[in-house]
Design an enzyme around this catalytic site. Structure first.
Site, short mmCIF file in Angstrom:
data_model
loop_
_atom_site.label_atom_id
_atom_site.label_comp_id
_atom_site.label_asym_id
_atom_site.label_seq_id
_atom_site.Cartn_x
_atom_site.Cartn_y
_atom_site.Cartn_z
N GLN A 191 12.61 -1.18 0.38
CA GLN A 191 11.57 -1.78 1.14
C GLN A 191 12.01 -3.43 1.44
O GLN A 191 11.46 -3.94 2.08
CB GLN A 191 10.31 -2.16 0.25
CG GLN A 191 9.64 -1.27 -0.41
CD GLN A 191 8.54 -0.24 0.68
OE1 GLN A 191 8.68 -0.74 1.93
NE2 GLN A 191 7.89 0.52 0.20
N TRP A 210 3.64 0.03 9.87
CA TRP A 210 4.57 -0.88 9.34
C TRP A 210 3.93 -2.11 9.76
O TRP A 210 4.02 -3.11 8.73
CB TRP A 210 5.89 -0.87 9.47
CG TRP A 210 6.80 0.22 8.45
CD1 TRP A 210 7.13 1.48 8.95
CD2 TRP A 210 6.54 0.29 7.01
NE1 TRP A 210 7.53 2.21 7.66
CE2 TRP A 210 7.50 1.58 7.01
CE3 TRP A 210 6.28 -0.75 6.15
CZ2 TRP A 210 7.72 1.81 5.53
CZ3 TRP A 210 6.41 -0.29 4.80
CH2 TRP A 210 7.20 0.96 4.47
N PRO A 260 0.80 -1.24 -0.20
CA PRO A 260 0.21 0.03 0.06
C PRO A 260 0.65 1.29 -0.01
O PRO A 260 1.69 1.35 0.81
CB PRO A 260 -0.73 -0.16 1.18
CG PRO A 260 -0.06 -0.93 2.25
CD PRO A 260 0.95 -1.79 1.25
N LYS A 274 18.27 13.30 -6.29
CA LYS A 274 16.94 12.98 -6.04
C LYS A 274 16.30 13.98 -6.79
O LYS A 274 16.73 15.29 -7.03
CB LYS A 274 16.89 13.46 -4.40
CG LYS A 274 16.52 11.88 -3.53
CD LYS A 274 16.24 12.64 -2.46
CE LYS A 274 15.30 11.71 -1.57
NZ LYS A 274 15.23 11.55 -0.03
N TRP A 309 8.88 -3.05 4.01
CA TRP A 309 7.64 -3.67 3.69
C TRP A 309 7.94 -5.31 3.36
O TRP A 309 7.41 -6.28 4.15
CB TRP A 309 7.09 -3.06 2.52
CG TRP A 309 5.47 -3.79 2.45
CD1 TRP A 309 4.58 -3.79 3.13
CD2 TRP A 309 5.12 -4.47 1.18
NE1 TRP A 309 3.62 -4.36 2.75
CE2 TRP A 309 3.99 -4.94 1.38
CE3 TRP A 309 5.84 -4.99 0.10
CZ2 TRP A 309 3.23 -5.58 0.52
CZ3 TRP A 309 5.15 -5.51 -0.99
CH2 TRP A 309 3.62 -5.99 -0.89
N LYS A 351 11.41 19.07 -6.90
CA LYS A 351 10.64 20.17 -7.48
C LYS A 351 11.49 21.48 -7.56
O LYS A 351 11.33 22.34 -8.49
CB LYS A 351 9.11 20.51 -6.76
CG LYS A 351 8.47 19.46 -7.26
CD LYS A 351 6.69 19.90 -7.17
CE LYS A 351 6.07 18.79 -7.86
NZ LYS A 351 5.31 18.37 -6.72
N ASP A 392 -2.51 3.14 2.53
CA ASP A 392 -1.97 2.93 3.76
C ASP A 392 -2.38 4.23 4.18
O ASP A 392 -1.90 5.51 3.80
CB ASP A 392 -0.50 3.12 3.49
CG ASP A 392 0.39 2.24 4.66
OD1 ASP A 392 -0.40 1.92 5.65
OD2 ASP A 392 1.46 1.92 4.44
#
Ligand SMILES: [Zn+2]
Ligand SMILES: [Zn+2]
Length: 927
Positions: A542, A506, A38, A579, A546, A582, A77
């Site tokens: 992850q 988590w 999620p 990274k 996750w 914006k 989530d």
């Protein structure tokens, strides 16, 4: 002609209108279970989601075509700090007091409203990408059913004796006032390079005019110092320097300013038990303010070899416990000083650094102050600097189940496979006990009730709560505000109250495999039969979160691996390798990219890139543009060529040419390989096969067959091309869902959609390696000869007499070479070393060259006027007297090509003529 974007939008409409996704799930018995990790609905989707969505769509499409039912339920989530922080920002809150002031109940209501804020944006983005997913039945971690399953799991783990309450040093955010897990911090790369003052402080040995030198990068912790630690076997020295006497480790004499004289040297252990005068006396306990032994923690590669100990260090707390030293938490949970010099009380911990330095300097207790560049962790949610703090929390005892977790990892198929024994296994090996409690608000309430008599009760279902509650709520909700009000009756007669913490979110995402189906309260049979799942995919970070939490929970609860196959992607970086940001504007909006080149191109660009094997990718618009050009547009052109030539009847394929046999063999080979690669979750190799075939089809088969579409062989060529496009569209469908659909629908495949087709399996028998070998040689000779022509500056339209090669071609191959190279003969000569191109021009060859050139000019003009193939013209041509006789012999040749009955030769003065020159000869035509 429709742009790629328009054509994709049409296909999206088609899928929607005809419910193609829903149909693809019907009538299938075997399940292939896909779990969606999620995402937080806290912002708009970005490239990371796009990458994950691409693989999460491609793999299920493949298994669907292989006959499996692949349900794809979306998940949200909903809980945790990300949402809370958004609400806090919106309301202008500075800290927890603001939340408590508003009321936790209202605050949670606000969080619940905010969760669904971006849902619509997500849906349209995911849909435009072409990802098929069931939004209507999506699960939310804040749903009552979901939360009840979480309680069930919590109680199961509690009953196994694996949950304990303890103090551990954890990274702590003083603004959010909650600990964060190492995984959370590592995942979002929360460390930043900062330059801050570091200090070597002087600790005066009691009763002597000698000082122990200790270095720290967090001067504010000196206020709560309780001990100094040294390494027992390291060499320490007493030196005279600046007219004072200092003690430090001998390896670090370089820290001293100016000249010094070594007075004495000794092992660290001879310092044990030595008392010193505290910088700020906060404890009167005798045990405090001594030198202790921390041989593991103290290093002699930085600082002074003497380490200052306070409650706020990663390892200090264990030493404080070991030596039974006083635990002084001079900074409160809100990050403000609550113990220490009066005038500083209430100051923010980071602002104490300069106060401490200047105050100690005034007292002549600093040896050296320097600016120190180091990496420091910040809260990934609110960007507040974190600190280590020994916090009381609930933990899952991972150490007790680690062996089993490792064993279950063995059963998982990792792609790329090095993660299994590498990064992921290391994460497990190094995993600390799991801190599952958060001192926050918007999350599942921890179902522990306590009584002042010491009795503890854990609740595992709504029914159980009903049976035990003194005041079961009218409207049941397992969030904190409602649960905080519920009291249970204790055996001793008093009321039990809930522990105030909420659960780490988590825990919830790690439990999605069973919580999304409300197991074990519902769907028990389905879950038992379909667990572990077949496939998950997420990005590399992850592996810490996750993937790991899924495995930890499924090991504890079911002693099984949670999924059989996992694809781990890398991270998408901006074009400059940074990274995506914006403010730096170093990347383009994903929607703009899709509108420009289409989803297919973007998907294929990602699926063909090493990012699919967990490597990072500098996103390049050029890369997407290339795919659009080299795959999508070329396929579109091949399809358009077919449409242009599609009138006619289907032919019996007994009379296939070598070219036909070859492309069908290549098709079988491509299908065979792709099936193998897709079975292994290898989209990079799949993409390579597709690209190779697209190139073979367009630059060889279609190009070499153009002439055939004009003569008696047309029906065979057309039928073969149709078969190839049909079969290839099926093989393409998982990777390129749009263009494959367009091809399939255009050539009128039997099913309603290519995505309702069964996967094609090709056998090795259908691959004719002999023919492929032949064609490789033909193409090799052709490309070498074309280079020779290029070198001699003779256009391909100029026919030549012959080429001679040392390779023996059969007649069919010769035919292809002659056509491709525009030569009259292919000669074999075993004695020659390299290809020989006969460049001598006979008058006949020259005449044919002129004729071809003239025909080409006229065809180009026809095209420019958008004339249909069957439209006839009346050609009028002007040529010089010198050319006239030459051209007359080629009248039929030219007429056939340009669609004229005959040539009417005209005078140069004819004013309608389109004039041009070939080899300085003036020529003109009109029609
Ligand atoms: Zn924070
Ligand atoms: Zn009690």
């Amino acid at each position: 002609m429709a742009s790629t974007n328009e054509s994709e939008l049409e296909i999206l409409e088609f899928w929607k209108r005809n419910k193609v996704f829903e149909k693809s799930l019907k009538g299938k018995k075997k399940s292939y279970v896909f779990y969606d990790g999620p995402p937080f609905a806290t912002g708009l989707p970005h490239y990371g989601h796009l990458l994950a969505s691409t693989i999460k769509d491609t793999i299920p499409r493949f298994w669907t075509m292989k006959g499996y039912k692949v349900e794809r339920v979306w998940g949200w989530d909903c809980h945790g700090l990300p949402i809370e922080n958004i609400v806090e920002k919106k309301l202008g809150f500075k800290n927890k007091k603001d939340i408590e002031g508003m009321g936790v109940e209202k605050f949670c209501e606000e969080c619940e409203k905010t969760v669904t804020h971006y849902v619509h944006d997500w849906e349209s983005f995911i849909e435009r990408l072409g990802r098929w997913v069931d939004f209507d039945n999506s699960y939310k971690t804040m749903d009552l059913d979901y939360m009840e399953s979480i309680w069930w799991a919590f109680k199961e783990i509690w009953n196994k004796g694996l949950i304990y309450e303890g103090r551990k040093v954890l990274m702590y955010c003083p603004r959010c006032e909650t600990p964060l897990s190492n995984a959370e911090i590592a995942m979002d790369n929360s460390y930043r390079e900062v330059t801050e003052p570091s200090i070597i402080a002087k600790f005066k040995i009691t009763g002597k005019k000698e000082y122990l030198l200790a270095w720290t990068t967090t001067p504010w912790t000196l206020i709560g110092n309780v001990a100094l630690a040294v390494k027992s076997e390291a060499e320490y020295v007493k030196v005279k320097n600046n007219n004072e006497i200092y003690i430090l480790v001998s390896d670090r004499l370089s820290e001293l300013n100016g000249e010094y004289k070594i007075l004495e040297s000794f092992k660290g252990k001879s310092l044990f038990g030595l008392h010193y005068e505290p910088l700020y006396e906060l404890s009167s306990e005798k045990k405090a303010y001594q030198v202790i032994d921390d041989s593991e923690g103290v290093t002699t590669t930085d600082g002074t070899g003497i380490v200052h100990m306070a409650a706020y260090g990663e390892f200090d707390y264990s030493m404080i416990k070991k030596f039974d030293l006083p635990l002084i938490e001079h900074v409160g949970p809100d990050g403000k000083l609550r113990q220490g010099p009066k005038e500083w009380i209430g100051k923010w911990f980071k602002n104490l650094d300069k106060e401490v330095i200047s105050e100690l300097s005034k007292r002549n207790l600093t040896y050296k102050v320097q600016n120190n560049k180091h990496s420091y962790p910040f809260c990934c949610r609110c960007e507040t600097p974190l600190f280590y703090s020994p916090l009381p929390s609930y933990f899952i005892n991972i150490q007790k189940v680690k062996e089993k977790i490792l064993k279950n990892n063995e059963k998982i198929n990792w792609y790329p496979d090095h993660l299994k024994e590498g990064r992921f296994k290391n994460n497990i090996l190094n995993a600390p006990d799991w801190n599952i409690s958060r001192n926050r608000y918007w999350a599942s309430a921890i179902p522990i009730w306590k009584c002042s008599c010491g009795e503890i009760k854990v609740i595992g279902s709504i029914q159980e709560l009903k049976e035990n509650a003194l005041n079961f709520p009218k409207k049941i909700d397992l969030h904190k505000p409602t649960m905080d009000k519920v009291k249970l009756k204790c055996k001793c007669g008093k009321d039990m109250v809930r522990t105030p913490e909420v659960l780490d979110c988590w825990f919830e995402s790690g439990a999605m495999s069973f919580a999304q189906v409300h197991y074990p309260f519902e769907n028990k049979k389905w879950f038992d039969e379909n667990f572990p799942g077949d496939f998950v995919a997420e990005y590399i970070a992850q592996t810490r979160t996750w993937f790991y939490y899924m495995l930890a929970l499924s090991t504890i609860l079911f002693n099984k691996e949670p999924f059989k196959n996992v694809v781990t992607t890398g991270t998408i970086l901006a074009r400059d390798g940074e990274k995506m940001s914006k403010s730096k504007a170093n990347f383009s909006d994903p929607m703009e990219i899709i509108e420009k080149y289409g989803s297919d191109a973007l998907r294929f660009y990602l699926l063909s890139n090493p990012i699919m094997t967990a490597e990072d990718l500098k996103f390049s618009e050029k890369g997407v543009e290339d795919v659009h050009k080299k795959v999508i547009l070329i396929l579109t052109n091949a399809l358009n060529f077919y449409i242009l030539n599609s009138s006619g009847k289907e032919a019996d394929l007994k009379n296939k040419t070598l070219l036909d046999e070859w492309i069908l063999s290549r098709l079988a080979e491509t299908g065979y390989e792709i099936n193998n690669f897709m079975n292994k979750y290898d989209t990079i190799s799949t993409a390579k096969e597709i690209t190779k075939f697209v190139d073979d089809l367009s630059t060889w088969y279609v190009r070499r067959s153009r002439e055939r579409f004009n003569d008696g062989d047309a029906d065979v060529a057309r039928t073969v091309l149709k078969t190839v496009l049909h079969d290839f569209s099926i093989i393409l469908a998982p990777m390129l869902p749009f263009i494959s659909e367009k091809i399939y629908l255009t050539i009128q495949g039997k099913k309603e959609s290519v995505h309702l087709e069964e996967w094609l399996s090709f056998s090795k028998k259908e691959i004719n390696l002999e023919i492929q070998e032949k064609m490789i040689n033909v193409r090799r000779v052709a490309s070498e000869a074309l280079m020779l022509r290029d070198k001699e500056k003779i256009a391909v339209r100029q026919p030549l007499q012959s080429i001679t090669s040392n390779f023996k071609f059969d007649d069919e191959c010769k035919e292809i070479i002659m056509e491709e190279l525009n030569v009259k003969k292919v000669i074999f000569d075993s004695k020659i070393k390299e290809l020989i191109l006969d460049t001598k021009l006979t008058p006949e060859l020259e005449a044919e060259g002129f004729a071809r050139e003239i025909a080409r000019k006229i065809q180009a003009e026809r095209k420019a006027r958008n004339m249909k193939k069957e439209q006839r013209i009346e050609l009028k041509l002007f040529v010089s007297d010198k050319l006239h006789n030459m051209i007359v012999t080629y009248e039929e040749f030219i007429c056939k090509r340009v669609g004229s009955k005959k040539i009417k030769f005209v005078d140069e003065k004819n004013k309608n003529l389109v004039l041009f020159e070939i080899k300085e000869e003036k020529i003109g035509f009109h029609f």
